[in-house]
Design a protein around this motif. Structure first.
Motif, PDB file in Angstrom:
ATOM      1  N   ILE A   1       0.839  -1.201   0.000  1.00 44.91           N
ATOM      2  CA  ILE A   1       0.000   0.000   0.000  1.00 44.91           C
ATOM      3  C   ILE A   1       0.871   1.247   0.000  1.00 44.91           C
ATOM      4  O   ILE A   1       0.568   2.223  -0.691  1.00 44.91           O
ATOM      5  N   SER A   2       1.969   1.217   0.740  1.00 44.17           N
ATOM      6  CA  SER A   2       2.868   2.375   0.765  1.00 44.17           C
ATOM      7  C   SER A   2       3.501   2.605  -0.597  1.00 44.17           C
ATOM      8  O   SER A   2       3.582   3.746  -1.066  1.00 44.17           O
ATOM      9  N   VAL A   3       3.959   1.542  -1.243  1.00 42.51           N
ATOM     10  CA  VAL A   3       4.574   1.673  -2.561  1.00 42.51           C
ATOM     11  C   VAL A   3       3.556   2.204  -3.567  1.00 42.51           C
ATOM     12  O   VAL A   3       3.866   3.089  -4.381  1.00 42.51           O
ATOM     13  N   ILE A   4       2.344   1.717  -3.509  1.00 39.87           N
ATOM     14  CA  ILE A   4       1.304   2.176  -4.438  1.00 39.87           C
ATOM     15  C   ILE A   4       0.911   3.623  -4.132  1.00 39.87           C
ATOM     16  O   ILE A   4       0.703   4.424  -5.050  1.00 39.87           O
ATOM     17  N   ALA A   5       0.841   3.979  -2.858  1.00 44.15           N
ATOM     18  CA  ALA A   5       0.466   5.351  -2.502  1.00 44.15           C
ATOM     19  C   ALA A   5       1.508   6.351  -2.980  1.00 44.15           C
ATOM     20  O   ALA A   5       1.161   7.456  -3.415  1.00 44.15           O
ATOM     21  N   TYR A   6       2.772   5.965  -2.932  1.00 44.46           N
ATOM     22  CA  TYR A   6       3.819   6.874  -3.385  1.00 44.46           C
ATOM     23  C   TYR A   6       3.896   6.963  -4.903  1.00 44.46           C
ATOM     24  O   TYR A   6       4.644   7.788  -5.430  1.00 44.46           O
ATOM     25  N   LEU A   7       3.133   6.152  -5.622  1.00 43.55           N
ATOM     26  CA  LEU A   7       3.080   6.283  -7.073  1.00 43.55           C
ATOM     27  C   LEU A   7       2.478   7.618  -7.504  1.00 43.55           C
ATOM     28  O   LEU A   7       2.622   8.013  -8.661  1.00 43.55           O
ATOM     29  N   ASN A   8       1.816   8.320  -6.574  1.00 39.58           N
ATOM     30  CA  ASN A   8       1.274   9.639  -6.880  1.00 39.58           C
ATOM     31  C   ASN A   8       2.364  10.650  -7.172  1.00 39.58           C
ATOM     32  O   ASN A   8       2.076  11.749  -7.644  1.00 39.58           O
ATOM     33  N   MET A   9       3.607  10.317  -6.890  1.00 39.24           N
ATOM     34  CA  MET A   9       4.706  11.215  -7.206  1.00 39.24           C
ATOM     35  C   MET A   9       4.966  11.291  -8.706  1.00 39.24           C
ATOM     36  O   MET A   9       5.483  12.291  -9.191  1.00 39.24           O
ATOM     37  N   LEU A  10       4.618  10.236  -9.436  1.00 33.80           N
ATOM     38  CA  LEU A  10       4.895  10.215 -10.877  1.00 33.80           C
ATOM     39  C   LEU A  10       4.083  11.262 -11.646  1.00 33.80           C
ATOM     40  O   LEU A  10       4.658  11.987 -12.463  1.00 33.80           O
ATOM     41  N   PRO A  11       2.777  11.408 -11.417  1.00 32.82           N
ATOM     42  CA  PRO A  11       2.054  12.463 -12.137  1.00 32.82           C
ATOM     43  C   PRO A  11       2.442  13.868 -11.680  1.00 32.82           C
ATOM     44  O   PRO A  11       2.161  14.839 -12.377  1.00 32.82           O
ATOM     45  N   ALA A  12       3.091  13.979 -10.529  1.00 34.10           N
ATOM     46  CA  ALA A  12       3.489  15.297 -10.023  1.00 34.10           C
ATOM     47  C   ALA A  12       4.734  15.825 -10.722  1.00 34.10           C
ATOM     48  O   ALA A  12       5.202  16.907 -10.406  1.00 34.10           O
ATOM     49  N   GLY A  13       5.288  15.072 -11.652  1.00 39.79           N
ATOM     50  CA  GLY A  13       6.428  15.543 -12.420  1.00 39.79           C
ATOM     51  C   GLY A  13       7.732  14.840 -12.117  1.00 39.79           C
ATOM     52  O   GLY A  13       8.746  15.146 -12.720  1.00 39.79           O
ATOM     53  N   ASN A  14       7.735  13.919 -11.181  1.00 38.32           N
ATOM     54  CA  ASN A  14       8.950  13.171 -10.884  1.00 38.32           C
ATOM     55  C   ASN A  14       9.071  11.990 -11.834  1.00 38.32           C
ATOM     56  O   ASN A  14       8.070  11.409 -12.253  1.00 38.32           O
ATOM     57  N   GLY A  15      10.291  11.594 -12.137  1.00 39.37           N
ATOM     58  CA  GLY A  15      10.524  10.454 -12.999  1.00 39.37           C
ATOM     59  C   GLY A  15      10.581   9.159 -12.206  1.00 39.37           C
ATOM     60  O   GLY A  15      10.485   9.144 -10.971  1.00 39.37           O
ATOM     61  N   VAL A  16      10.756   8.077 -12.934  1.00 37.69           N
ATOM     62  CA  VAL A  16      10.816   6.759 -12.294  1.00 37.69           C
ATOM     63  C   VAL A  16      12.064   6.646 -11.428  1.00 37.69           C
ATOM     64  O   VAL A  16      12.026   6.065 -10.342  1.00 37.69           O
ATOM     65  N   ALA A  17      13.174   7.218 -11.880  1.00 35.20           N
ATOM     66  CA  ALA A  17      14.412   7.157 -11.098  1.00 35.20           C
ATOM     67  C   ALA A  17      14.251   7.884  -9.765  1.00 35.20           C
ATOM     68  O   ALA A  17      14.693   7.382  -8.719  1.00 35.20           O
ATOM     69  N   GLU A  18      13.620   9.052  -9.779  1.00 35.38           N
ATOM     70  CA  GLU A  18      13.395   9.778  -8.534  1.00 35.38           C
ATOM     71  C   GLU A  18      12.429   9.026  -7.619  1.00 35.38           C
ATOM     72  O   GLU A  18      12.584   9.030  -6.399  1.00 35.38           O
ATOM     73  N   TYR A  19      11.431   8.386  -8.229  1.00 36.47           N
ATOM     74  CA  TYR A  19      10.472   7.594  -7.449  1.00 36.47           C
ATOM     75  C   TYR A  19      11.185   6.443  -6.746  1.00 36.47           C
ATOM     76  O   TYR A  19      10.996   6.220  -5.540  1.00 36.47           O
ATOM     77  N   LEU A  20      12.008   5.707  -7.474  1.00 38.75           N
ATOM     78  CA  LEU A  20      12.727   4.577  -6.879  1.00 38.75           C
ATOM     79  C   LEU A  20      13.707   5.044  -5.811  1.00 38.75           C
ATOM     80  O   LEU A  20      13.874   4.384  -4.783  1.00 38.75           O
ATOM     81  N   LEU A  21      14.345   6.184  -6.042  1.00 40.18           N
ATOM     82  CA  LEU A  21      15.252   6.732  -5.039  1.00 40.18           C
ATOM     83  C   LEU A  21      14.484   7.152  -3.787  1.00 40.18           C
ATOM     84  O   LEU A  21      14.949   6.941  -2.655  1.00 40.18           O
ATOM     85  N   PHE A  22      13.306   7.721  -3.969  1.00 43.99           N
ATOM     86  CA  PHE A  22      12.497   8.147  -2.826  1.00 43.99           C
ATOM     87  C   PHE A  22      12.023   6.958  -2.008  1.00 43.99           C
ATOM     88  O   PHE A  22      12.153   6.962  -0.775  1.00 43.99           O
ATOM     89  N   ILE A  23      11.462   5.932  -2.668  1.00 39.05           N
ATOM     90  CA  ILE A  23      10.935   4.805  -1.884  1.00 39.05           C
ATOM     91  C   ILE A  23      12.047   3.953  -1.285  1.00 39.05           C
ATOM     92  O   ILE A  23      11.814   3.218  -0.330  1.00 39.05           O
ATOM     93  N   SER A  24      13.261   4.058  -1.835  1.00 40.03           N
ATOM     94  CA  SER A  24      14.365   3.317  -1.217  1.00 40.03           C
ATOM     95  C   SER A  24      14.767   3.937   0.113  1.00 40.03           C
ATOM     96  O   SER A  24      15.420   3.279   0.931  1.00 40.03           O
TER      97      SER A  24
END
Length: 73
Positions: A19-42
């Motif tokens: 649920i946490s990983v899915i909830a943080y997927l909201n960062m992608l439409p906000a303009g962040n890329g996949v690399a930033e998303y993976l760095l954030f959730i790590s």
């Protein structure tokens, strides 16, 4: 009984982490890329519960107790 504990605890951890990983997927439409998303959730502790839960489920399924598995022979 230990196997059931690992299975249910792992399921709970996997649900919380997933649920946490899915909830943080909201960062992608906000303009962040996949690399930033993976760095954030790590860097988020609750996201580590997903692999820990999957490992615990795996242990709950595949570990054996002290009993002989071939008790029918």
């Amino acid at each position: 009984m230990v196997r059931l504990f690992f299975l249910l605890t792992g399921f709970g951890f996997a649900v919380i982490g997933g649920i946490s990983v899915i909830a943080y997927l909201n960062m992608l439409p906000a303009g962040n890329g996949v690399a930033e998303y993976l760095l954030f959730i790590s860097g988020r502790i609750e996201c580590y519960l997903l692999p820990a839960g999957i490992l615990s489920i795996w242990l709950g399924i595949y570990i054996t107790g002290n009993r002989d598995e071939n008790h029918f022979s």
